[in-house]
Design an enzyme around this catalytic site. Structure first.
Site, PDB file in Angstrom:
ATOM      1  N   HIS A   1     -32.908 -18.953 -23.797  1.00 43.21           N
ATOM      2  CA  HIS A   1     -32.408 -17.654 -24.271  1.00 43.21           C
ATOM      3  C   HIS A   1     -33.597 -16.786 -24.685  1.00 43.21           C
ATOM      4  O   HIS A   1     -34.602 -17.302 -25.194  1.00 43.21           O
ATOM      5  CB  HIS A   1     -31.457 -17.862 -25.454  1.00 43.21           C
ATOM      6  CG  HIS A   1     -30.731 -16.611 -25.831  1.00 43.21           C
ATOM      7  ND1 HIS A   1     -31.312 -15.625 -26.580  1.00 43.21           N
ATOM      8  CD2 HIS A   1     -29.489 -16.172 -25.530  1.00 43.21           C
ATOM      9  CE1 HIS A   1     -30.447 -14.631 -26.734  1.00 43.21           C
ATOM     10  NE2 HIS A   1     -29.331 -14.942 -26.102  1.00 43.21           N
TER      11      HIS A   1
ATOM     12  N   LYS B   1     -25.074 -17.727 -31.905  1.00 43.79           N
ATOM     13  CA  LYS B   1     -26.399 -17.567 -32.533  1.00 43.79           C
ATOM     14  C   LYS B   1     -26.367 -18.203 -33.933  1.00 43.79           C
ATOM     15  O   LYS B   1     -25.729 -19.233 -34.105  1.00 43.79           O
ATOM     16  CB  LYS B   1     -26.824 -16.096 -32.515  1.00 43.79           C
ATOM     17  CG  LYS B   1     -26.711 -15.525 -31.086  1.00 43.79           C
ATOM     18  CD  LYS B   1     -27.321 -14.178 -30.892  1.00 43.79           C
ATOM     19  CE  LYS B   1     -27.157 -13.751 -29.427  1.00 43.79           C
ATOM     20  NZ  LYS B   1     -27.793 -12.474 -29.135  1.00 43.79           N
TER      21      LYS B   1
ATOM     22  N   GLU C   1     -29.570 -11.856 -18.822  1.00 44.04           N
ATOM     23  CA  GLU C   1     -29.376 -11.114 -20.067  1.00 44.04           C
ATOM     24  C   GLU C   1     -30.562 -10.186 -20.294  1.00 44.04           C
ATOM     25  O   GLU C   1     -31.596 -10.618 -20.835  1.00 44.04           O
ATOM     26  CB  GLU C   1     -29.274 -12.079 -21.254  1.00 44.04           C
ATOM     27  CG  GLU C   1     -28.104 -13.024 -21.197  1.00 44.04           C
ATOM     28  CD  GLU C   1     -27.753 -13.517 -22.595  1.00 44.04           C
ATOM     29  OE1 GLU C   1     -26.633 -13.243 -23.025  1.00 44.04           O
ATOM     30  OE2 GLU C   1     -28.608 -14.120 -23.256  1.00 44.04           O
TER      31      GLU C   1
ATOM     32  N   SER D   1     -24.320  -7.190 -24.840  1.00 34.83           N
ATOM     33  CA  SER D   1     -23.323  -6.241 -25.350  1.00 34.83           C
ATOM     34  C   SER D   1     -22.023  -6.236 -24.550  1.00 34.83           C
ATOM     35  O   SER D   1     -21.382  -5.193 -24.395  1.00 34.83           O
ATOM     36  CB  SER D   1     -23.919  -4.828 -25.441  1.00 34.83           C
ATOM     37  OG  SER D   1     -25.000  -4.814 -26.376  1.00 34.83           O
TER      38      SER D   1
ATOM     39  N   GLU E   1     -34.091 -15.035 -27.158  1.00 34.06           N
ATOM     40  CA  GLU E   1     -34.475 -15.193 -28.572  1.00 34.06           C
ATOM     41  C   GLU E   1     -35.275 -16.469 -28.780  1.00 34.06           C
ATOM     42  O   GLU E   1     -36.128 -16.547 -29.669  1.00 34.06           O
ATOM     43  CB  GLU E   1     -33.207 -15.140 -29.450  1.00 34.06           C
ATOM     44  CG  GLU E   1     -32.648 -13.713 -29.475  1.00 34.06           C
ATOM     45  CD  GLU E   1     -31.165 -13.594 -29.770  1.00 34.06           C
ATOM     46  OE1 GLU E   1     -30.542 -14.566 -30.232  1.00 34.06           O
ATOM     47  OE2 GLU E   1     -30.614 -12.497 -29.520  1.00 34.06           O
TER      48      GLU E   1
ATOM     49  N   ASN F   1     -21.959 -17.168 -27.394  1.00 36.18           N
ATOM     50  CA  ASN F   1     -23.154 -17.629 -28.101  1.00 36.18           C
ATOM     51  C   ASN F   1     -23.091 -17.114 -29.532  1.00 36.18           C
ATOM     52  O   ASN F   1     -23.304 -15.926 -29.774  1.00 36.18           O
ATOM     53  CB  ASN F   1     -24.403 -17.112 -27.379  1.00 36.18           C
ATOM     54  CG  ASN F   1     -25.681 -17.467 -28.111  1.00 36.18           C
ATOM     55  OD1 ASN F   1     -25.666 -18.242 -29.075  1.00 36.18           O
ATOM     56  ND2 ASN F   1     -26.788 -16.908 -27.655  1.00 36.18           N
TER      57      ASN F   1
ATOM     58  N   GLY G   1     -27.464  -7.237 -28.272  1.00 33.92           N
ATOM     59  CA  GLY G   1     -27.261  -6.844 -29.658  1.00 33.92           C
ATOM     60  C   GLY G   1     -27.515  -5.376 -29.917  1.00 33.92           C
ATOM     61  O   GLY G   1     -27.609  -4.957 -31.067  1.00 33.92           O
TER      62      GLY G   1
HETATM   63  P1  13P Z   1     -24.718  -9.566 -27.584  1.00 33.14           P
HETATM   64  O1  13P Z   1     -23.429  -9.790 -26.825  1.00 33.14           O
HETATM   65  O2  13P Z   1     -24.530  -9.578 -29.060  1.00 33.14           O
HETATM   66  O3  13P Z   1     -25.466  -8.396 -27.055  1.00 33.14           O
HETATM   67  O4  13P Z   1     -25.640 -10.867 -27.296  1.00 33.14           O
HETATM   68  C1  13P Z   1     -25.838 -11.270 -25.996  1.00 33.14           C
HETATM   69  C2  13P Z   1     -26.508 -12.586 -26.015  1.00 33.14           C
HETATM   70  O5  13P Z   1     -27.674 -12.698 -26.346  1.00 33.14           O
HETATM   71  C3  13P Z   1     -25.714 -13.764 -25.645  1.00 33.14           C
HETATM   72  O6  13P Z   1     -26.519 -14.882 -25.450  1.00 33.14           O
END
Ligand code: 13P
Length: 250
Positions: free
Chosen positions: A98, A14, A169, A212, A100, A12, A175
């Site tokens: 997601h 983002k 997740e 992560s 976010e 992803n 992150g």
């Molecule tokens: P990270 O791997 O940067 O923690 O992000 C995970 C994520 O949100 C994947 O959709």
């Protein structure tokens, strides 16, 4: 990972990468992933780089997923993109729900409608779920992900199994560099599988862990019996580290 389920590793991106950067990434990745490896691989570029990514990956087994999809076929939905529009630029799938996106206002009802619309259009849908740190500390993780999976699959049926993936997740691991332990990932992914098993065949469902994931921890996370792959954020932005995670799944 169970021998009966083919792992999936999805990156992803983002809100990262221009068209030129996406093209360069995809060309590099295509040369690093063994096409014979028993693992499905997908990249999730921003909408603006979907078409370039799909073109750069044409002829490879690497799929291209969007990061969201709107539930309506068309209409007055400023800033949104429909499933047909995603197919039109070569996307094979989409993330839905997601954390976010949920933080930006996407509701459980919208997630359910987007799962339905995406699958109906022929996309693979990766529905995301996961609890906050406060929810975990309150001991409410199981209730939280149970609700998210139930409500997210409210419009799904058993026939959707081939196009449905669920990613667990935990928000506190996204992150942050703080990864769930393999035990935490296994426990939550087993709950996801059990709850989703009320709708689809849980033994066939692919459940991913995200939060992560990096080349150093991917193998032990994906070795958990109910973890069928990874949804990778930061470590998916570099082709070498993403390819290393793919290799760990294979
Ligand atoms: P990270 O791997 O940067 O923690 O992000 C995970 C994520 O949100 C994947 O959709």
């Amino acid at each position: 990972m169970s021998s009966g389920r083919r792992p999936l590793v999805a990156g992803n991106w983002k809100m990262h990468k221009t068209v030129a950067e996406a093209r360069g990434f995809c060309e590099a990745l295509a040369g690093m992933v063994d096409p014979a490896a028993p693992v499905d691989v997908a990249v999730c570029p921003p909408f603006t780089a979907l078409q370039a990514s799909a073109e750069a990956l044409a002829g490879t087994a690497i799929a291209v997923y969007a990061q969201n999809v709107h539930e309506a076929a068309s209409g007055a939905h400023t800033g949104e993109v429909s499933a047909a529009m995603l197919l039109d630029v070569g996307a094979d799938g989409a993330l839905v729900g997601h954390s976010e996106r949920r933080a930006a206002g996407d509701t459980d009802a919208q997630v359910a409608a987007r799962v339905r619309a995406g699958i109906d259009a022929g996309l693979i849908v990766v529905m995301c779920c996961g609890e906050s740190l406060d929810t975990r500390r309150a001991g409410e993780t199981e209730a939280w992900i149970t609700r998210q999976v139930r409500e997210g699959l409210a419009q799904a049926t058993a026939a959707d199994i081939d196009r449905l993936v669920i990613a667990y997740e935990p928000i506190w691991a996204i992150g942050t560099g703080e990864t769930a332990t393999p035990d935490q990932a296994q426990e939550a992914c087993a709950i996801v599988r059990a709850v989703a098993g009320g709708v689809v065949d849980g033994q066939q469902l692919r459940v991913l862990y995200g939060g992560s994931v990096n080349p150093g921890n991917a193998a032990e996370l994906m070795a958990c019996p109910d973890v069928d792959g990874a949804l990778v954020g930061g470590a998916s932005l570099d082709p070498e580290s993403f390819a290393a995670i793919v290799a760990a799944a294979a």
